[in-house]
Design an enzyme around this catalytic site. Structure first.
Site, PDB file in Angstrom:
ATOM      1  N   THR A   1       5.744  -4.467   3.057  1.00 52.95           N
ATOM      2  CA  THR A   1       4.851  -5.184   3.974  1.00 52.95           C
ATOM      3  C   THR A   1       5.605  -6.212   4.809  1.00 52.95           C
ATOM      4  OG1 THR A   1       3.054  -6.792   3.950  1.00 52.95           O
ATOM      5  CG2 THR A   1       4.354  -6.692   1.974  1.00 52.95           C
TER       6      THR A   1
ATOM      7  N   TYR B   1       1.086 -12.070  -3.946  1.00 54.60           N
ATOM      8  CA  TYR B   1       1.251 -10.682  -3.498  1.00 54.60           C
ATOM      9  C   TYR B   1       2.571 -10.502  -2.748  1.00 54.60           C
ATOM     10  CZ  TYR B   1       0.889  -6.687  -0.300  1.00 54.60           C
ATOM     11  OH  TYR B   1       1.162  -5.558   0.434  1.00 54.60           O
TER      12      TYR B   1
ATOM     13  N   LYS C   1       5.965  -8.323  -3.668  1.00 50.90           N
ATOM     14  CA  LYS C   1       6.507  -7.245  -2.824  1.00 50.90           C
ATOM     15  C   LYS C   1       7.949  -7.586  -2.417  1.00 50.90           C
ATOM     16  CE  LYS C   1       4.808  -3.960  -1.444  1.00 50.90           C
ATOM     17  NZ  LYS C   1       4.678  -2.593  -2.010  1.00 50.90           N
TER      18      LYS C   1
HETATM   19  P1  NAD Z   1      -4.286   0.238  -2.215  1.00 52.73           P
HETATM   20  O1  NAD Z   1      -4.551  -0.953  -3.057  1.00 52.73           O
HETATM   21  O2  NAD Z   1      -5.391   0.799  -1.384  1.00 52.73           O
HETATM   22  O3  NAD Z   1      -3.762   1.438  -3.134  1.00 52.73           O
HETATM   23  C1  NAD Z   1      -2.800   1.242  -4.143  1.00 52.73           C
HETATM   24  C2  NAD Z   1      -2.810   2.483  -5.030  1.00 52.73           C
HETATM   25  O4  NAD Z   1      -1.786   2.310  -6.034  1.00 52.73           O
HETATM   26  C3  NAD Z   1      -4.124   2.713  -5.754  1.00 52.73           C
HETATM   27  O5  NAD Z   1      -4.502   4.077  -5.659  1.00 52.73           O
HETATM   28  C4  NAD Z   1      -3.825   2.332  -7.196  1.00 52.73           C
HETATM   29  O6  NAD Z   1      -4.597   3.057  -8.147  1.00 52.73           O
HETATM   30  C5  NAD Z   1      -2.348   2.677  -7.299  1.00 52.73           C
HETATM   31  N1  NAD Z   1      -1.655   1.897  -8.343  1.00 52.73           N
HETATM   32  C6  NAD Z   1      -1.751   0.558  -8.573  1.00 52.73           C
HETATM   33  N2  NAD Z   1      -0.971   0.224  -9.618  1.00 52.73           N
HETATM   34  C7  NAD Z   1      -0.348   1.365 -10.033  1.00 52.73           C
HETATM   35  C8  NAD Z   1       0.599   1.661 -11.042  1.00 52.73           C
HETATM   36  N3  NAD Z   1       1.068   0.699 -11.868  1.00 52.73           N
HETATM   37  N4  NAD Z   1       1.024   2.925 -11.189  1.00 52.73           N
HETATM   38  C9  NAD Z   1       0.547   3.911 -10.375  1.00 52.73           C
HETATM   39  N5  NAD Z   1      -0.357   3.696  -9.411  1.00 52.73           N
HETATM   40  C10 NAD Z   1      -0.795   2.429  -9.234  1.00 52.73           C
HETATM   41  O7  NAD Z   1      -3.031  -0.159  -1.321  1.00 52.73           O
HETATM   42  P2  NAD Z   1      -2.634   0.333   0.143  1.00 52.73           P
HETATM   43  O8  NAD Z   1      -3.263  -0.565   1.130  1.00 52.73           O
HETATM   44  O9  NAD Z   1      -2.803   1.786   0.246  1.00 52.73           O
HETATM   45  O10 NAD Z   1      -1.083  -0.022   0.135  1.00 52.73           O
HETATM   46  C11 NAD Z   1      -0.101   0.932  -0.251  1.00 52.73           C
HETATM   47  C12 NAD Z   1       1.271   0.314  -0.148  1.00 52.73           C
HETATM   48  O11 NAD Z   1       1.493  -0.109   1.182  1.00 52.73           O
HETATM   49  C13 NAD Z   1       1.435  -0.928  -1.029  1.00 52.73           C
HETATM   50  O12 NAD Z   1       2.736  -0.895  -1.570  1.00 52.73           O
HETATM   51  C14 NAD Z   1       1.281  -2.086  -0.063  1.00 52.73           C
HETATM   52  O13 NAD Z   1       2.014  -3.209  -0.495  1.00 52.73           O
HETATM   53  C15 NAD Z   1       1.873  -1.483   1.202  1.00 52.73           C
HETATM   54  N6  NAD Z   1       1.349  -2.032   2.457  1.00 52.73           N
HETATM   55  C16 NAD Z   1       0.010  -2.112   2.687  1.00 52.73           C
HETATM   56  C17 NAD Z   1      -0.457  -2.590   3.916  1.00 52.73           C
HETATM   57  C18 NAD Z   1      -1.933  -2.656   4.227  1.00 52.73           C
HETATM   58  O14 NAD Z   1      -2.316  -3.191   5.289  1.00 52.73           O
HETATM   59  N7  NAD Z   1      -2.824  -2.098   3.396  1.00 52.73           N
HETATM   60  C19 NAD Z   1       0.458  -2.993   4.894  1.00 52.73           C
HETATM   61  C20 NAD Z   1       1.823  -2.885   4.619  1.00 52.73           C
HETATM   62  C21 NAD Z   1       2.259  -2.403   3.404  1.00 52.73           C
END
Ligand code: NAD
Ligand code: TYD
Length: 364
Positions: free
Chosen positions: A141, A167, A171
């Protein structure tokens, strides 16, 4: 050929898996713990698809991950799995440390052990992955860079890490582990740091989907503080296309910032959502959804501004987003209007309990 995707039942991971399987004849092993944020219903269209192997489990379960790696011999691991919501990290940082830091460490160790057993040259007619063709792509992120002031240049990859929330600190720690596994052990890694995503299957605890579902339910639209915090928005499918491009052609050990040059204050986002709903699902009493906006106490340590400089990805790898904010937000609102059952299901159970414990203002 096979990919191991972690967190592929969450918002971005599921969009990635759905897009990947629509375009590639390649198996995806989807490892997801199915926390409150993971929803198998999002993947329902893949039922019966022999190219999708869903496994419920934890990235930190070394025995399980090692077995999956040995059995499926993936050419790449794409790590989406994480705890992802800043507010939750403030209320309870433990899970963020456990999954985002310790889980990533354990995953890296399982992958390192698998990768060091790969051969140096192609065997099996060139299909099996080799040590040099294998990739570990870590999805991160822009929040690791901290907060910008008005007039500061957008975050480039060289910006120092200054995470401010539990958070973003978790990360940032995971990004450093990935970096160290490359420099110390030679693991072929890539890292992407993306700005705020929006689009279909976004869990309605995050700003845009929460505003849509609360507006439709006649609930208040909670805007933190003065609503002038700035986020840089990217349609989720454009994030997925960037990840595919980096996986294909990114330089080993490099990080790539992903963003769509869409900086907007939160209150403008909320007003845009209200205007679209006024047009697409007008309220029966003739008033605007904007009348539901309620300014609430600010988030502690709230970062003021994020902005991504995506020039490295654009210049080196020729990536460009397909959606403007206007086209993407309209598609998003239309998707939520068309999928009330998905929303109702993810809002039930443990999520509802958590909200009632932590957010009085979100109740009707
Ligand atoms: P989300 O919370 O919607 O989904 C996370 C998924 O990971 C879920 O399906 C959950 O069940 C799974 N999970 C959690 N802990 C776990 C574990 N220990 N083992 C296996 N699975 C596990 O998140 P998202 O928004 O889809 O984000 C995905 C990635 O992208 C993350 O790493 C987040 O930091 C990064 N990210 C998100 C955004 C955003 O705007 N949403 C922006 C930049 C980066
Ligand atoms: P969010 O979607 O939680 O993403 P992040 O904190 O990772 O950027 O929040 C986006 C912005 O919207 C952030 O500045 C906090 C703000 N916000 C609100 O004003 N009200 C809300 O109910 C939520 C969830 C977020």
């Amino acid at each position: 050929m096979t990919l191991l995707v972690t967190g592929g039942a969450g918002f971005i991971g599921a969009n990635f898996v759905l897009d990947w399987l629509a375009a590639h004849d390649e198996t995806v092993v989807n490892l997801d713990k199915l926390t409150y944020a993971g929803n198998p219903e999002t993947l329902a269209s893949l039922q019966g698809n022999a190219h999708h192997v869903f496994v419920q489990g934890d990235i930190g379960d070394a025995a399980l991950v090692s077995r999956l790696l040995a059995e499926h011999q993936p050419r790449a691991v794409v790590n989406f799995a994480a705890e992802s919501h800043v507010d939750r990290s403030i209320h309870g940082p433990g899970d963020f440390i456990e999954t985002n830091i310790v889980g990533t460490f354990r995953l890296l160790e399982s992958v390192r052990s698998y990768w060091s057993g790969l051969s140096d040259t192609h065997r099996d007619g060139g299909v099996a992955p080799t040590k040099s063709s294998f990739r570990f792509l870590h999805v991160s992120t822009d929040e690791v860079y901290g907060s910008l002031s008005k007039g500061d240049p957008a975050f480039a990859e060289t910006h120092r890490y200054e995470p401010n929330s539990p958070y973003s600190a978790s990360k940032a720690a995971s990004d450093h582990l990935v970096r160290a596994w490359h420099h110390t052990y030679g693991l072929p890694v890539l890292t992407t740091n993306c700005s705020n995503n929006y689009g279909p299957y976004h869990f309605p605890e995050k700003l845009i989907p929460l505003m849509i579902v609360n507006a439709l339910a006649g609930k208040p639209l909670p805007v933190y503080g003065d609503g002038m915090q700035i986020r840089d928005w990217l349609y989720v499918k454009d994030h997925c296309s960037a990840i595919r491009r980096v996986l294909e052609a990114g330089r080993l050990g490099e990080t790539y910032n992903v963003g769509g040059w869409n900086e907007k204050p939160n209150i403008e986002i909320v007003n845009t959502v209200c205007k679209l709903l006024d047009e697409l699902r007008p309220k029966q009493d003739g008033t605007s959804y904007a009348t539901q906006i309620a300014y609430v106490t600010d988030r502690p340590g709230h970062d003021r501004r994020y902005a991504i400089d995506a020039r490295k990805l654009e210049a080196e790898l020729g990536w460009k987003p397909a959606e403007t904010f206007e086209t993407g937000i309209r598609k998003t609102v239309e998707w939520y209007l068309a999928n009330p059952d998905w929303v109702a299901h993810v809002q039930s159970g443990s999520y509802r309990d958590w909200v009632s414990k932590n957010y009085a203002e979100r109740q009707a």
